[in-house]
Scaffold this active site. Structure first.
Site, PDB file in Angstrom:
ATOM      1  N   ASP A 144       0.833  -1.208   0.000  1.00  0.00           N
ATOM      2  CA  ASP A 144       0.000   0.000   0.000  1.00  0.00           C
ATOM      3  C   ASP A 144       0.868   1.258   0.000  1.00  0.00           C
ATOM      4  O   ASP A 144       1.961   1.261  -0.575  1.00  0.00           O
ATOM      5  CB  ASP A 144      -0.937  -0.028   1.215  1.00  0.00           C
ATOM      6  CG  ASP A 144      -2.297   0.574   0.915  1.00  0.00           C
ATOM      7  OD1 ASP A 144      -2.347   1.779   0.627  1.00  0.00           O
ATOM      8  OD2 ASP A 144      -3.296  -0.156   0.969  1.00  0.00           O
ATOM      9  N   HIS A 217      -3.871   6.145   3.165  1.00  0.00           N
ATOM     10  CA  HIS A 217      -4.539   4.940   2.686  1.00  0.00           C
ATOM     11  C   HIS A 217      -3.948   3.673   3.297  1.00  0.00           C
ATOM     12  O   HIS A 217      -4.673   2.779   3.749  1.00  0.00           O
ATOM     13  CB  HIS A 217      -4.431   4.896   1.164  1.00  0.00           C
ATOM     14  CG  HIS A 217      -5.267   3.865   0.495  1.00  0.00           C
ATOM     15  ND1 HIS A 217      -4.853   2.569   0.322  1.00  0.00           N
ATOM     16  CD2 HIS A 217      -6.495   3.950  -0.075  1.00  0.00           C
ATOM     17  CE1 HIS A 217      -5.789   1.887  -0.321  1.00  0.00           C
ATOM     18  NE2 HIS A 217      -6.795   2.703  -0.569  1.00  0.00           N
ATOM     19  N   SER A 547     -11.125  -0.866  -1.451  1.00  0.00           N
ATOM     20  CA  SER A 547      -9.865  -0.852  -0.705  1.00  0.00           C
ATOM     21  C   SER A 547     -10.091  -1.104   0.778  1.00  0.00           C
ATOM     22  O   SER A 547      -9.247  -1.670   1.461  1.00  0.00           O
ATOM     23  CB  SER A 547      -9.160   0.503  -0.854  1.00  0.00           C
ATOM     24  OG  SER A 547      -8.522   0.614  -2.082  1.00  0.00           O
TER      25      SER A 547
END
Length: 761
Positions: A144, A217, A547
């Site tokens: 990620d 994220h 996600s």
């Protein structure tokens, strides 16, 4: 929101080639897949061979300048090969090598929980969470954007020691030192050579040249999968409670491959390097909220690397995508567990009371616990243009200090509320009331006090505003969190749907998991929104996207791995799929959030994940690498394409071709097919009671017929296998998508459920 790099792959192998290269030629990055069986014995390692090969391509005048910058990564697990900067003439020479497999240029992509664990039925003192010790000693590798190590979610209070089998490390970099790792965050690395080779610079103004997360994220996904317990977490008061990951005692390793630079690009060479390192380090679960374009498997970097991980016993979980349309699933390789996004039974609201006593509730994420009292309500009587709140339609003198009611819009329907909100803000309105049956605004869009109400509710407010001379809002209050919302789950409007664009005969997504308004850790270095000219930052934030769904499943896979150490990745996925449910809390079929109509397995796969049931599925549909090779043999790939996917020069295709032993069934019929019938062969493995009898129960809609032979399976021992044949037939005038279910049921509370889908083209 979610993170979806569109990434290409390139694969190629080579031998030493001597050639002079013009310094004037422009270099590009390529991933080079080498046939490792052709490595000369004089080289002790593959990397030595790679470096020597690159050196042989240089002219003597450029040797000193180029040798350090050509090689980016040497890959050992996801494939035998490397990525390098090459000119066109150098590449041309490489492609003459007898060891060459394939070549593709580097490409890049752009960027794509306090309650979700309870919603999944996970409780500390019972079920899967108790049996697995909350995932103790399992290692989840997250591919990620990095991690914010100071977040309380990555504190190691209550954690076990780092497993002795762990081979990873924490690297030193910008604002990141190895001392930031602990018994929770046991590994952190970053991969940016592909990014830098393309001339993109990393500075503290746009990211950290280290595993530290800039974008937020990666911190969000990793804390969702395995974050530690954090009391009092919330999104500015919304969703307040104790945040924890699905597997709170599992260890986390972060592999930063995606960057929040000005270009917002991530590169295939970096993604491949991160996955290669994760395999080498010894992760048990690999979670990727990344995707590539719709490519055949021999061009798909994630598919190729994931098959290598599966061969090492690593469960690979990937997000299905956020395209929200028919046949748009990413990461659909049958060895990957592909996850779609669903809603929770939780909503965030504001409450509005008008002067006539009418009280309504609507969606809001406005981040202040404020009460707006006794304020004029503006609708724009006798002026339809102003009432619509189109761009430029409101005047400051008319709306300043008032709550503005906005009616239907002539702007783009999908983004209409966003346009209206910006217009109210521009004109200086105090607050806004907007009409939409489904709000597409993100939490960080609520820069002014705003409430979104359904059209039917809005009509009541409009009726009051047009019948009273001086309409007023009595109270408008924010920061309300409601649980038990019905119906839920629903398939999120943005979640990518099947059939899979690469292999439509394999049902994708596999499973649905929470992916809307998930609260988890983020980075406090960047403002998440602006309110009243103030930038607001937070440690926990609500994100939506597939996600967010993928790490939920990665966490469940970690819990299952802790209980069933010897189960294969296919067995774990089968347990997750065959115990899923397809009925919402309203006792109706799971719906599509966008249309409000019943969804199908093309939207939700086998159903919504049900972790406690997955711990004891009774039967599993197991597979190994040879099964996937046999599957690839049926796709018509040539030898080079097969080599690119399976990373070996020799393989065997079983004859006659065997069908993939998947836990779901898809039959695709064309108009000319007559009869429209198909047989499926499957084998199930008993992982339940030593002695048991399973009987087939079929749920079949009108226009479809399903039969199973035999219709009962008798097991006399653990891990015994039994086969069966399922036949599906549909009427010629059946709907485009029709589906039923096969359920194997015993007398020990096991129900092994599989969707049976027919697509009538």
């Amino acid at each position: 929101m979610s993170f979806y790099p569109m990434i290409s792959l390139l694969v190629c192998t080579l031998l030493q080639i001597t050639n002079a290269v013009s310094n004037a030629e422009e270099s590009q990055t390529y991933i080079i897949h080498m046939d490792h069986s052709q490595k000369p014995s004089s080289f002790l390692t593959h990397e030595a061979w790679h470096r020597s090969t690159l050196t042989s391509l240089m002219s003597s005048s450029s040797l000193a300048d180029q040798k350090n910058e050509m090689l980016l990564y040497s890959y050992n697990h996801v494939m035998h090969g490397f990525s390098a900067r090459l000119t066109a003439s150098q590449l041309s020479k490489l492609e003459e090598s007898p060891a060459h497999v394939a070549t593709y240029p580097e490409s890049f992509g752009k960027l794509l929980t306090t309650h979700s664990s309870k919603f999944l039925g996970l409780r500390r003192n019972s079920g899967l969470l108790l049996a697995s010790s909350s995932g103790q000693d399992v290692i989840i590798g997250i591919i990620d954007t990095g991690v914010w190590p100071e977040s309380e979610s990555f504190g190691d209070r209550g954690m076990s020691e780092v497993p002795k089998r762990w081979k990873g490390t924490c690297e030193n970099g910008t604002y990141f030192t190895p001392s930031l790792c602990n018994n929770k965050l046991i590994g952190a690395r970053s991969f940016s050579k592909g990014l830098k080779a393309a001339g993109i610079k990393i500075s503290t103004k746009n990211d950290f040249d280290s595993p530290r997360d800039w974008f937020g994220h990666g911190s969000h996904t990793s804390s969702t999968a395995a974050g530690n317990h954090v009391p009092g977490a919330s999104h500015f008061g919304y969703a307040k409670g104790t945040a924890r990951g699905v597997a709170p005692r599992a260890h986390v390793a972060m592999y930063k491959v995606a960057w929040a630079t000005d270009s917002e690009k991530s590169f295939a060479s970096d993604v491949l390097a991160g996955m290669d390192q994760a395999i080498s380090d010894g992760v048990d679960i690999m979670s990727l909220s990344l995707g590539i374009d719709f490519l055949p498997y021999f061009n798909d970097v994630i598919a190729i690397a994931s098959l290598s991980a599966i061969e090492q016993g690593i469960v690979v979980v990937c997000a299905a995508g956020n395209d929200g349309k028919y046949s748009t699933t990413y990461n659909g390789a049958p060895w990957i567990t592909t996850v779609g996004a669903g809603t929770l039974d939780r909503t965030f609201t504001a409450t509005l009371t008008l002067d006539n006593g009418l009280t309504v509730e609507g969606t809001s994420y406005f981040p202040e616990s404020v009460y707006i009292t006794d304020v004029p309500l503006y609708y724009g009587k006798y002026n339809a243009t102003k009432a619509i709140c189109n761009t430029g339609s409101l005047g400051h003198n008319e709306v300043a200090g008032k709550v503005v009611l906005c009616d239907n819009t002539t702007e783009t329907p999908v983004n209409g509320v966003d346009f209206q909100k910006k217009e109210v803000e521009r004109a200086g309105g105090y607050a806004g009331i907007f009409m939409a049956d489904l709000s597409l605004l993100e939490p960080d869009d609520f820069s002014i006090p705003a409430i979104i109400v359904p059209f039917a509710t809005g009509a009541l407010i409009r009726e009051y505003a047009t019948q009273v001379h001086t309409p007023r809002v009595k109270i408008l209050s924010f920061v309300h969190t409601n649980l038990g919302t019905k119906p839920s789950p629903e398939v999120a409007y943005f979640s990518s749907r099947g059939p899979d664009p690469i292999t439509p005969g394999i049902l994708k997504p596999d499973i649905l998991a929470p992916g809307v308004d998930v609260l988890a850790a983020v980075t406090p270095n960047n403002p998440c929104m602006e309110v009243n000219n103030y930038n607001l930052v937070t440690d926990y934030e609500l994100y939506s996207g597939s996600s967010m769904a993928a790490p939920h499943v990665a966490g469940v896979a970690a819990l299952l791995k802790a209980v069933h150490r010897k189960w294969s990745p296919a067995a774990i996925r089968s347990a997750i799929m065959t115990t899923a449910y397809s009925t919402a809390n309203s006792h109706t079929s799971i719906q599509d959030q966008w249309s409000g109509l019943p969804a199908t397995p093309l939207d939700f796969g086998a159903g919504h994940i049900n972790p406690n049931k997955a711990m004891n599925p009774g039967l599993v549909y197991d597979m190994n690498v040879q099964d996937y090779i046999d599957f690839l043999c049926t796709l018509g790939y040539n030898d080079k394409q097969m080599k690119a996917v399976i990373r070996r020069s020799q393989w065997t295709c079983r004859q006659p071709p065997t069908e993939l032993n998947y836990p779901s069934f898809v039959a695709i019929f064309n108009k000319t097919d007559s009869p429209k019938a198909k047989n499926f062969s499957r084998v199930v493995t008993n992982v339940g009671d030593d002695t048991s009898i399973y009987r087939a129960f079929l749920e079949v809609p009108r226009g479809m017929r399903i039969t199973v032979e035999p219709n009962s399976l008798t097991f006399t021992g653990k891990y015994q296998q039994q086969g069966f044949v399922l036949n599906v037939e549909i009427d010629s005038d059946a709907p485009k998508v029709i589906y039923g279910y096969l359920r194997w049921v015993d007398h020990h509370d096991h129900m092994v459920s599989s969707p049976v889908v027919a697509i009538n083209n």
